[in-house]
Motif scaffolding. Structure first.
Motif, PDB file in Angstrom:
ATOM      1  N   GLU A  26      -4.725  29.828 -84.398  1.00  0.00           N
ATOM      2  CA  GLU A  26      -3.512  29.533 -85.170  1.00  0.00           C
ATOM      3  C   GLU A  26      -3.754  28.402 -86.166  1.00  0.00           C
ATOM      4  O   GLU A  26      -3.239  28.438 -87.298  1.00  0.00           O
ATOM      5  CB  GLU A  26      -2.366  29.184 -84.222  1.00  0.00           C
ATOM      6  CG  GLU A  26      -1.921  30.353 -83.363  1.00  0.00           C
ATOM      7  CD  GLU A  26      -0.971  29.947 -82.242  1.00  0.00           C
ATOM      8  OE1 GLU A  26      -0.489  30.842 -81.522  1.00  0.00           O
ATOM      9  OE2 GLU A  26      -0.729  28.726 -82.082  1.00  0.00           O
ATOM     10  N   ALA A  27      -4.550  27.403 -85.767  1.00  0.00           N
ATOM     11  CA  ALA A  27      -4.847  26.285 -86.669  1.00  0.00           C
ATOM     12  C   ALA A  27      -5.655  26.754 -87.879  1.00  0.00           C
ATOM     13  O   ALA A  27      -5.447  26.264 -89.002  1.00  0.00           O
ATOM     14  CB  ALA A  27      -5.602  25.192 -85.918  1.00  0.00           C
ATOM     15  N   GLU A  28      -6.563  27.697 -87.682  1.00  0.00           N
ATOM     16  CA  GLU A  28      -7.366  28.206 -88.791  1.00  0.00           C
ATOM     17  C   GLU A  28      -6.505  29.002 -89.771  1.00  0.00           C
ATOM     18  O   GLU A  28      -6.684  28.898 -90.991  1.00  0.00           O
ATOM     19  CB  GLU A  28      -8.515  29.058 -88.259  1.00  0.00           C
ATOM     20  CG  GLU A  28      -9.582  28.253 -87.541  1.00  0.00           C
ATOM     21  CD  GLU A  28     -10.752  29.101 -87.081  1.00  0.00           C
ATOM     22  OE1 GLU A  28     -10.619  30.360 -87.131  1.00  0.00           O
ATOM     23  OE2 GLU A  28     -11.773  28.536 -86.666  1.00  0.00           O
ATOM     24  N   ILE A  29      -5.581  29.789 -89.253  1.00  0.00           N
ATOM     25  CA  ILE A  29      -4.675  30.532 -90.134  1.00  0.00           C
ATOM     26  C   ILE A  29      -3.788  29.555 -90.908  1.00  0.00           C
ATOM     27  O   ILE A  29      -3.550  29.729 -92.109  1.00  0.00           O
ATOM     28  CB  ILE A  29      -3.812  31.528 -89.332  1.00  0.00           C
ATOM     29  CG1 ILE A  29      -4.699  32.476 -88.508  1.00  0.00           C
ATOM     30  CG2 ILE A  29      -2.916  32.330 -90.274  1.00  0.00           C
ATOM     31  CD1 ILE A  29      -5.712  33.235 -89.314  1.00  0.00           C
ATOM     32  N   HIS A  30      -3.307  28.520 -90.223  1.00  0.00           N
ATOM     33  CA  HIS A  30      -2.489  27.498 -90.887  1.00  0.00           C
ATOM     34  C   HIS A  30      -3.282  26.811 -91.991  1.00  0.00           C
ATOM     35  O   HIS A  30      -2.756  26.549 -93.092  1.00  0.00           O
ATOM     36  CB  HIS A  30      -2.008  26.471 -89.860  1.00  0.00           C
ATOM     37  CG  HIS A  30      -1.323  25.280 -90.452  1.00  0.00           C
ATOM     38  ND1 HIS A  30      -0.128  25.363 -91.139  1.00  0.00           N
ATOM     39  CD2 HIS A  30      -1.684  23.968 -90.477  1.00  0.00           C
ATOM     40  CE1 HIS A  30       0.230  24.154 -91.561  1.00  0.00           C
ATOM     41  NE2 HIS A  30      -0.699  23.300 -91.174  1.00  0.00           N
ATOM     42  N   ASN A  31      -4.549  26.524 -91.727  1.00  0.00           N
ATOM     43  CA  ASN A  31      -5.394  25.892 -92.733  1.00  0.00           C
ATOM     44  C   ASN A  31      -5.599  26.809 -93.938  1.00  0.00           C
ATOM     45  O   ASN A  31      -5.590  26.353 -95.094  1.00  0.00           O
ATOM     46  CB  ASN A  31      -6.748  25.521 -92.127  1.00  0.00           C
ATOM     47  CG  ASN A  31      -7.654  24.825 -93.123  1.00  0.00           C
ATOM     48  OD1 ASN A  31      -7.467  23.668 -93.445  1.00  0.00           O
ATOM     49  ND2 ASN A  31      -8.641  25.562 -93.622  1.00  0.00           N
ATOM     50  N   THR A  32      -5.787  28.104 -93.682  1.00  0.00           N
ATOM     51  CA  THR A  32      -5.933  29.056 -94.775  1.00  0.00           C
ATOM     52  C   THR A  32      -4.675  29.088 -95.635  1.00  0.00           C
ATOM     53  O   THR A  32      -4.737  29.120 -96.869  1.00  0.00           O
ATOM     54  CB  THR A  32      -6.227  30.466 -94.227  1.00  0.00           C
ATOM     55  OG1 THR A  32      -7.443  30.447 -93.476  1.00  0.00           O
ATOM     56  CG2 THR A  32      -6.365  31.477 -95.351  1.00  0.00           C
ATOM     57  N   ILE A  33      -3.509  29.073 -94.985  1.00  0.00           N
ATOM     58  CA  ILE A  33      -2.236  29.130 -95.708  1.00  0.00           C
ATOM     59  C   ILE A  33      -2.026  27.882 -96.551  1.00  0.00           C
ATOM     60  O   ILE A  33      -1.677  27.958 -97.739  1.00  0.00           O
ATOM     61  CB  ILE A  33      -1.074  29.322 -94.718  1.00  0.00           C
ATOM     62  CG1 ILE A  33      -1.150  30.711 -94.074  1.00  0.00           C
ATOM     63  CG2 ILE A  33       0.276  29.117 -95.399  1.00  0.00           C
ATOM     64  CD1 ILE A  33      -0.172  30.924 -92.937  1.00  0.00           C
ATOM     65  N   THR A  34      -2.253  26.718 -95.954  1.00  0.00           N
ATOM     66  CA  THR A  34      -1.970  25.471 -96.666  1.00  0.00           C
ATOM     67  C   THR A  34      -3.017  25.156 -97.737  1.00  0.00           C
ATOM     68  O   THR A  34      -2.668  24.688 -98.831  1.00  0.00           O
ATOM     69  CB  THR A  34      -1.897  24.302 -95.665  1.00  0.00           C
ATOM     70  OG1 THR A  34      -3.115  24.250 -94.891  1.00  0.00           O
ATOM     71  CG2 THR A  34      -0.715  24.466 -94.732  1.00  0.00           C
ATOM     72  N   SER A  35      -4.282  25.410 -97.450  1.00  0.00           N
ATOM     73  CA  SER A  35      -5.329  25.084 -98.418  1.00  0.00           C
ATOM     74  C   SER A  35      -5.262  25.981 -99.646  1.00  0.00           C
ATOM     75  O   SER A  35      -5.720  25.604-100.727  1.00  0.00           O
ATOM     76  CB  SER A  35      -6.709  25.192 -97.767  1.00  0.00           C
ATOM     77  OG  SER A  35      -6.957  26.508 -97.316  1.00  0.00           O
ATOM     78  N   ASN A  36      -4.695  27.180 -99.496  1.00  0.00           N
ATOM     79  CA  ASN A  36      -4.559  28.097-100.625  1.00  0.00           C
ATOM     80  C   ASN A  36      -3.142  28.157-101.179  1.00  0.00           C
ATOM     81  O   ASN A  36      -2.873  28.963-102.078  1.00  0.00           O
ATOM     82  CB  ASN A  36      -5.001  29.503-100.218  1.00  0.00           C
ATOM     83  CG  ASN A  36      -6.490  29.598 -99.977  1.00  0.00           C
ATOM     84  OD1 ASN A  36      -7.284  29.694-100.917  1.00  0.00           O
ATOM     85  ND2 ASN A  36      -6.894  29.555 -98.717  1.00  0.00           N
ATOM     86  N   SER A  37      -2.247  27.318-100.620  1.00  0.00           N
ATOM     87  CA  SER A  37      -0.854  27.254-101.093  1.00  0.00           C
ATOM     88  C   SER A  37      -0.244  28.651-101.196  1.00  0.00           C
ATOM     89  O   SER A  37       0.295  29.044-102.235  1.00  0.00           O
ATOM     90  CB  SER A  37      -0.785  26.562-102.463  1.00  0.00           C
ATOM     91  OG  SER A  37      -1.350  25.282-102.412  1.00  0.00           O
ATOM     92  N   LEU A  38      -0.328  29.396-100.102  1.00  0.00           N
ATOM     93  CA  LEU A  38       0.142  30.781-100.124  1.00  0.00           C
ATOM     94  C   LEU A  38       1.661  30.887-100.235  1.00  0.00           C
ATOM     95  O   LEU A  38       2.170  31.809-100.877  1.00  0.00           O
ATOM     96  CB  LEU A  38      -0.332  31.514 -98.856  1.00  0.00           C
ATOM     97  CG  LEU A  38      -1.842  31.687 -98.684  1.00  0.00           C
ATOM     98  CD1 LEU A  38      -2.131  32.593 -97.492  1.00  0.00           C
ATOM     99  CD2 LEU A  38      -2.479  32.251 -99.945  1.00  0.00           C
ATOM    100  N   PHE A  39       2.397  29.956 -99.605  1.00  0.00           N
ATOM    101  CA  PHE A  39       3.851  30.072 -99.561  1.00  0.00           C
ATOM    102  C   PHE A  39       4.508  28.820-100.134  1.00  0.00           C
ATOM    103  O   PHE A  39       3.884  27.770-100.252  1.00  0.00           O
ATOM    104  CB  PHE A  39       4.326  30.271 -98.116  1.00  0.00           C
ATOM    105  CG  PHE A  39       3.642  31.399 -97.397  1.00  0.00           C
ATOM    106  CD1 PHE A  39       3.575  32.660 -97.949  1.00  0.00           C
ATOM    107  CD2 PHE A  39       3.047  31.184 -96.143  1.00  0.00           C
ATOM    108  CE1 PHE A  39       2.937  33.695 -97.292  1.00  0.00           C
ATOM    109  CE2 PHE A  39       2.420  32.213 -95.477  1.00  0.00           C
ATOM    110  CZ  PHE A  39       2.361  33.474 -96.054  1.00  0.00           C
TER     111      PHE A  39
END
Length: 420
Positions: A35-48
């Motif tokens: 879950e932390a890795e998915i969160h990092n992917t979301i935040t580092s790429n500013s997906l939302f």
């Protein structure tokens, strides 16, 4: 021999060996790290962005089910402020999609998310069963892929949603990179490696939060979280070209566990070398500043989805390309002499490279969908299907009881199926 402790907490017994790096973890640490890795992917790429309405492309399979579960968890834990809902496409495949849609309906109840279903029959006048009966199993994935892409966009547009997330994982991206390499398809190679895709003329963008997650780890997460998902493969997919690429990727993974991420990163590196006129990457993107985020901006922290160990740095291929250009210039200046002492150039002056035409998006003249051609690919495929459709369909029904029989004749004009 004492049990192996978890590599992170050093307290509980290790039950899971991560396919990505063979790290031995306990159940709790694996779930938290995933879950932390998915969160990092979301935040580092500013997906939302806060308040955004997100449609999750839900098929009932492991990827979309895990995506829905993780997004719901992270949305509540980190206060993303997202309005999540499920969007499903009914391709009309008996014994496969009808069963998987029942799983999606259960997921909608379990995750307390609204569900919207859009069908091929409703949009195109054809189901995939009818398409396969018409053209056979060879090439049917081409039809399904084109129809499904449009169906997702049209379903999102109906709901007033401008952002669709899909469950594409690292294995899927690696397979796509390999397929485009084998086909020599540079434009698709460039687009396929982006974690977010959008265009200047479309209000709907797509993103892949699971882009760096291994398929095996997604299965492990679904198993240990006891998620409800549908595991049967599409009955028409074994004939697809993707199956060959998948076999190749799996064989590489057996030899080198990091091979999947290595292929993904290599695809990203090669995508940077694709000329702008080929990839159309120079076109402005719609409305939002972060509409398209290049995959190379992903930060690799401790909770990152990939390790920098054992792979080439992002600029290595660019440096090699520059070196080849410099050598080419040097070679062009070299000369030699004939026996008669006459001087001539060894290499002819390089001819001016022909510029590739830029693609400009426009509205399909038939259905209004965005396309680089006057008629979109879906309408062209439908035209071919409708030309071969019988002009008259006759159905006979027999009623028993009083002993009388009734025959029903249904007329169907050729070429009446259109996108609605």
């Amino acid at each position: 021999m004492p049990p192996t402790p978890c590599a992170l907490c050093h307290t509980f017994r290790a039950l899971i060996i991560r396919p990505k790096n063979h790290q031995k973890l306990c159940k709790a640490c694996f779930l938290a790290l995933f879950e932390a890795e998915i969160h990092n992917t979301i935040t580092s790429n500013s997906l939302f962005r806060p308040g955004e309405r997100i449609a999750i492309g839900a098929s009932g399979g492991k990827d979309s089910t895990v995506l829905a579960s993780v997004l719901k968890t992270l949305n509540e834990r980190h206060n993303y402020g997202l309005d999540l809902l499920l969007l499903s496409i009914d391709e009309g495949i008996k014994g496969y999609r009808d069963d998987s849609l029942e799983t999606v309906k259960r997921n909608a109840t379990q995750y307390d998310m609204p569900l919207s279903i859009v069908g091929y029959d409703e949009l195109y006048g054809w189901t995939m069963d009818q398409v396969v009966s018409q053209i056979g199993k060879k090439g049917n994935c081409t039809y399904c892929g084109v129809f499904r892409r449009q169906a997702l966009d049209r379903g999102a547009a109906r709901l007033g949603i401008k952002h669709v997330v899909t469950g594409h994982n690292a294995d899927d991206v690696a397979e796509t990179v390999m397929m485009n390499l084998l086909r020599g398809d540079l434009p698709r190679l460039s687009r396929a490696t982006s974690i977010v895709t959008a265009s200047a003329a479309s209000d709907i963008k797509r993103s892949k939060p699971l882009k760096y997650a291994y398929e095996k780890e997604i299965v492990l997460y679904a198993y240990h979280k006891r998620l409800d998902y549908f595991s049967t493969e599409c009955i028409y997919s074994p004939e697809a070209f993707r199956g060959s690429a998948r076999t190749l990727i799996k064989n590489l993974e057996r030899v080198r566990p990091s091979a999947i991420l290595d292929v993904v990163r290599s695809g990203e590196d090669m995508a940077r070398l694709v000329p702008a006129e080929v990839s159309n990457s120079n076109q402005p993107l719609a409305n939002t500043k972060d509409a398209v985020v290049a995959a190379d901006e992903e930060a690799e922290g401790e909770a990152g989805c990939g390790s920098a160990n054992g792979r080439a740095s992002g600029g290595e291929m660019a440096a090699m390309e520059q070196k080849l250009r410099d050598e080419e210039k040097t070679t062009g200046k070299e000369t030699d002499f004939t026996l008669q002492g006459q001087r001539h150039d060894r290499c002819k002056p390089p001819s001016t490279a022909k510029k590739l035409p830029k693609q400009h998006l426009q509205r399909c003249v038939r259905c209004g969908y965005l396309s680089s051609q006057p008629v979109c690919k879906a309408c062209m495929l439908l035209e071919g299907l409708n030309k071969n459709r019988p002009k008259t369909e006759i159905s006979v029904s027999v009623e028993e009881g009083i002993g009388n029989k009734r025959m029903n004749f249904t007329n169907r004009l050729e070429g009446t199926a259109t996108i609605t």
